[in-house]
Design a protein around this motif. Structure first.
Motif, PDB file in Angstrom:
ATOM      1  N   GLN A 313      34.828  37.485  44.821  1.00 28.64           N
ATOM      2  CA  GLN A 313      33.463  37.904  45.097  1.00 28.64           C
ATOM      3  C   GLN A 313      33.200  37.920  46.603  1.00 28.64           C
ATOM      4  OE1 GLN A 313      31.233  39.109  42.779  1.00 28.64           O
ATOM      5  NE2 GLN A 313      33.091  38.988  41.546  1.00 28.64           N
ATOM      6  N   VAL A 314      32.358  38.859  47.029  1.00 25.87           N
ATOM      7  CA  VAL A 314      31.988  38.995  48.441  1.00 25.87           C
ATOM      8  C   VAL A 314      30.471  38.989  48.529  1.00 25.87           C
ATOM      9  CG1 VAL A 314      32.157  40.388  50.533  1.00 25.87           C
ATOM     10  CG2 VAL A 314      34.040  40.396  48.888  1.00 25.87           C
ATOM     11  N   ALA A 315      29.895  37.912  49.039  1.00 23.96           N
ATOM     12  CA  ALA A 315      28.438  37.805  49.146  1.00 23.96           C
ATOM     13  C   ALA A 315      27.915  38.247  50.492  1.00 23.96           C
ATOM     14  CB  ALA A 315      28.002  36.361  48.878  1.00 23.96           C
ATOM     15  N   GLY A 316      28.784  38.332  51.498  1.00 22.25           N
ATOM     16  CA  GLY A 316      28.338  38.736  52.824  1.00 22.25           C
ATOM     17  C   GLY A 316      29.521  39.031  53.723  1.00 22.25           C
ATOM     18  N   GLY A 317      29.225  39.490  54.946  1.00 17.83           N
ATOM     19  CA  GLY A 317      30.279  39.844  55.889  1.00 17.83           C
ATOM     20  C   GLY A 317      30.870  41.203  55.601  1.00 17.83           C
ATOM     21  N   TYR A 318      32.037  41.488  56.215  1.00 14.61           N
ATOM     22  CA  TYR A 318      32.666  42.772  55.902  1.00 14.61           C
ATOM     23  C   TYR A 318      34.166  42.632  55.613  1.00 14.61           C
ATOM     24  CZ  TYR A 318      33.094  43.382  61.159  1.00 14.61           C
ATOM     25  OH  TYR A 318      33.327  43.267  62.521  1.00 14.61           O
ATOM     26  N   PHE A 319      34.479  41.565  54.844  1.00 13.44           N
ATOM     27  CA  PHE A 319      35.856  41.327  54.438  1.00 13.44           C
ATOM     28  C   PHE A 319      35.949  41.142  52.924  1.00 13.44           C
ATOM     29  CE2 PHE A 319      35.483  39.418  58.734  1.00 13.44           C
ATOM     30  CZ  PHE A 319      36.316  40.302  59.395  1.00 13.44           C
ATOM     31  N   GLN A 320      37.061  41.615  52.385  1.00 14.25           N
ATOM     32  CA  GLN A 320      37.356  41.452  50.957  1.00 14.25           C
ATOM     33  C   GLN A 320      38.638  40.636  50.822  1.00 14.25           C
ATOM     34  OE1 GLN A 320      35.941  42.747  47.737  1.00 14.25           O
ATOM     35  NE2 GLN A 320      37.330  41.045  47.296  1.00 14.25           N
ATOM     36  N   VAL A 321      38.553  39.512  50.118  1.00 12.36           N
ATOM     37  CA  VAL A 321      39.740  38.707  49.842  1.00 12.36           C
ATOM     38  C   VAL A 321      40.279  39.100  48.471  1.00 12.36           C
ATOM     39  CG1 VAL A 321      40.606  36.364  49.462  1.00 12.36           C
ATOM     40  CG2 VAL A 321      38.979  36.813  51.308  1.00 12.36           C
ATOM     41  N   ALA A 322      41.603  39.218  48.390  1.00 16.73           N
ATOM     42  CA  ALA A 322      42.242  39.645  47.140  1.00 16.73           C
ATOM     43  C   ALA A 322      43.438  38.756  46.825  1.00 16.73           C
ATOM     44  CB  ALA A 322      42.683  41.105  47.247  1.00 16.73           C
ATOM     45  N   ASP A 323      43.614  38.489  45.542  1.00 12.54           N
ATOM     46  CA  ASP A 323      44.725  37.691  45.018  1.00 12.54           C
ATOM     47  C   ASP A 323      45.830  38.655  44.577  1.00 12.54           C
ATOM     48  OD1 ASP A 323      46.452  36.313  43.240  1.00 12.54           O
ATOM     49  OD2 ASP A 323      44.886  34.879  42.722  1.00 12.54           O
ATOM     50  N   PHE A 324      47.028  38.479  45.149  1.00 16.61           N
ATOM     51  CA  PHE A 324      48.139  39.389  44.824  1.00 16.61           C
ATOM     52  C   PHE A 324      49.182  38.729  43.929  1.00 16.61           C
ATOM     53  CE2 PHE A 324      49.425  37.086  48.618  1.00 16.61           C
ATOM     54  CZ  PHE A 324      50.749  36.740  48.345  1.00 16.61           C
ATOM     55  N   SER A 325      48.851  37.574  43.353  1.00 14.79           N
ATOM     56  CA  SER A 325      49.868  36.766  42.679  1.00 14.79           C
ATOM     57  C   SER A 325      50.528  37.474  41.493  1.00 14.79           C
ATOM     58  CB  SER A 325      49.268  35.429  42.229  1.00 14.79           C
ATOM     59  OG  SER A 325      48.176  35.625  41.359  1.00 14.79           O
ATOM     60  N   THR A 326      49.784  38.359  40.822  1.00 12.28           N
ATOM     61  CA  THR A 326      50.421  39.062  39.696  1.00 12.28           C
ATOM     62  C   THR A 326      51.314  40.203  40.168  1.00 12.28           C
ATOM     63  OG1 THR A 326      48.517  40.546  39.444  1.00 12.28           O
ATOM     64  CG2 THR A 326      48.495  38.505  38.159  1.00 12.28           C
TER      65      THR A 326
END
Length: 386
Positions: A313-326
């Protein structure tokens, strides 16, 4: 004759991960979603104002050390409008060479050798080294996954009589988490009977989404009496290369900040300050930012559907964090970031770079402060990778 021996103050610190990934992106011809800067220009009124003041006689020499009075007055008016507190333009506001200089000057001003500084991590990679350069001791308190919320019990346990400063950042880089009113009230209670100061990094203050307002320390009467609050014109006006920010703090704290600021940069570009003073009353330029960036967030999240990445989830700012584990469970986040850059053509930042011990949760950070065509091109490459 042998060369002098040099003992590094930061022997374990190399080139910033942002510079490393940007260079790698350039070498690979990759789309750079690693470093946090827009690929579009500042608002036209600001560019026109700068051009006007560059040609104005008398606007090419040093500005006053704390900043142009007219700019500080405009900042005071903006602060009162947004947060219900009117700071004294003469004593409470200092214009700095970006929020980075403000942060460094705060630490240099108040942190003595042996002082402890609490840092909630993951954290912007400047925080820890800047504390260490003052002889301070960084004390790291992890944010709680998956939403990267502060664990205030752990913060309370980390506070000691040696804690000189606590650093917070909302909206948060790299995760986009935001603090709530309850968070600020809890923090005020924790600090109430201490001498601990507060540094609140609020450079993404105008980028809070889904109808939630930014909760500034400036609007909290108890906290602001012990706080340095940092903001960034570079982030607000898509002009990161201009390097202009400011610090709000009570008179006694501002006085200490200025003792350092005068010997670091002394003053900030004069025509740039005049241009910012001209446009700051144009409230639409920042009032509309939350909608501008929410549209980019939503578009980017939609475009990444089907890539195999799990988006946090992204509530603010201008970055997206993503999980690549799969996608690549066998890779570290740094290996995955390098592979994406060199083989897929999209540069990202491994989240381990925001931890002092390089903790790896198989997460990477994308910057979505880009033109729509840039985001679409990056998504096409990521889907092809899938």
């Amino acid at each position: 004759m042998p060369a002098p021996t040099l003992s590094s103050k930061l022997p374990d610190v190399g080139t910033s991960i942002f510079s490393v990934m940007t260079q790698l992106a350039q070498e690979a011809g990759a789309i750079n979603l690693a470093q946090g800067f827009p690929d579009y220009d500042p608002p036209r009124p600001l560019l026109e104002a700068l051009a006007r003041h560059v040609l104005t006689p008398g606007h090419q020499q040093y500005a006053p050390m704390p900043g142009l009075p007219r700019l500080r007055e405009a900042i005071a008016a903006k602060t009162a409008r947004l947060y219900g507190h009117l700071p004294d333009a003469a004593t409470d506001i200092t214009v700095t060479s970006g929020a980075t200089e403000a942060l460094y000057a705060v630490l240099a001003a108040v942190v003595h050798p042996g002082d402890e500084v609490l840092i909630l991590e993951p954290a912007y990679d400047l925080y820890g080294p800047a504390v260490r350069l003052q002889g301070g001791v960084p004390v790291y308190v992890p944010l709680s996954l998956p939403d990267f919320r502060p664990d205030w019990d752990r913060v309370a346990a980390a506070l000691t009589p040696r804690t000189r400063l606590l650093m917070i950042n909302s909206p948060h880089n790299p995760t986009g988490a935001v603090l709530t009113d309850d968070d600020l009230d809890t923090l005020a209670a924790l600090l109430r009977d201490t001498d601990t100061l507060l540094l609140s990094d609020e450079v993404y203050e105008h980028m809070v989404f889904d109808g939630v307002p930014h909760r500034s320390v400036t609007a909290h009467p108890e906290l602001r009496e012990r706080a340095f609050v940092l903001s960034s014109f570079g982030k607000t006006y898509h002009a990161t290369g201009w390097k202009v920010g400011y610090c709000l703090a009570p008179p006694a704290l501002s006085a200490e900040l200025r003792r350092v600021h005068q010997f670091v940069t002394f003053s900030v570009s004069t025509p740039t300050q005049h241009a910012l003073a001209d446009v700051l009353p144009l409230t639409g330029l920042y009032d509309e930012l939350h909608a501008f960036y929410q549209q980019k967030r939503d578009l980017f999240r939609e475009l990444l559907a089907g890539t195999g990445l799990r988006l946090l989830q992204v509530a603010g700012g201008y970055f997206q964090v993503a999980d690549f584990s799969t996608l690549a469970p066998e890779l570290t986040d740094e290996q995955f970031a390098r592979r994406l850059t060199q083989e897929t053509g999209v540069a990202v930042v491994p989240l381990s770079a925001f931890y002092h011990h390089r903790h790896d949760d198989k997460l990477v950070r994308f910057c979505f402060a880009k033109q729509e065509e840039t985001l679409r091109a990056a998504a096409r490459r990521l889907r092809a990778e899938r």
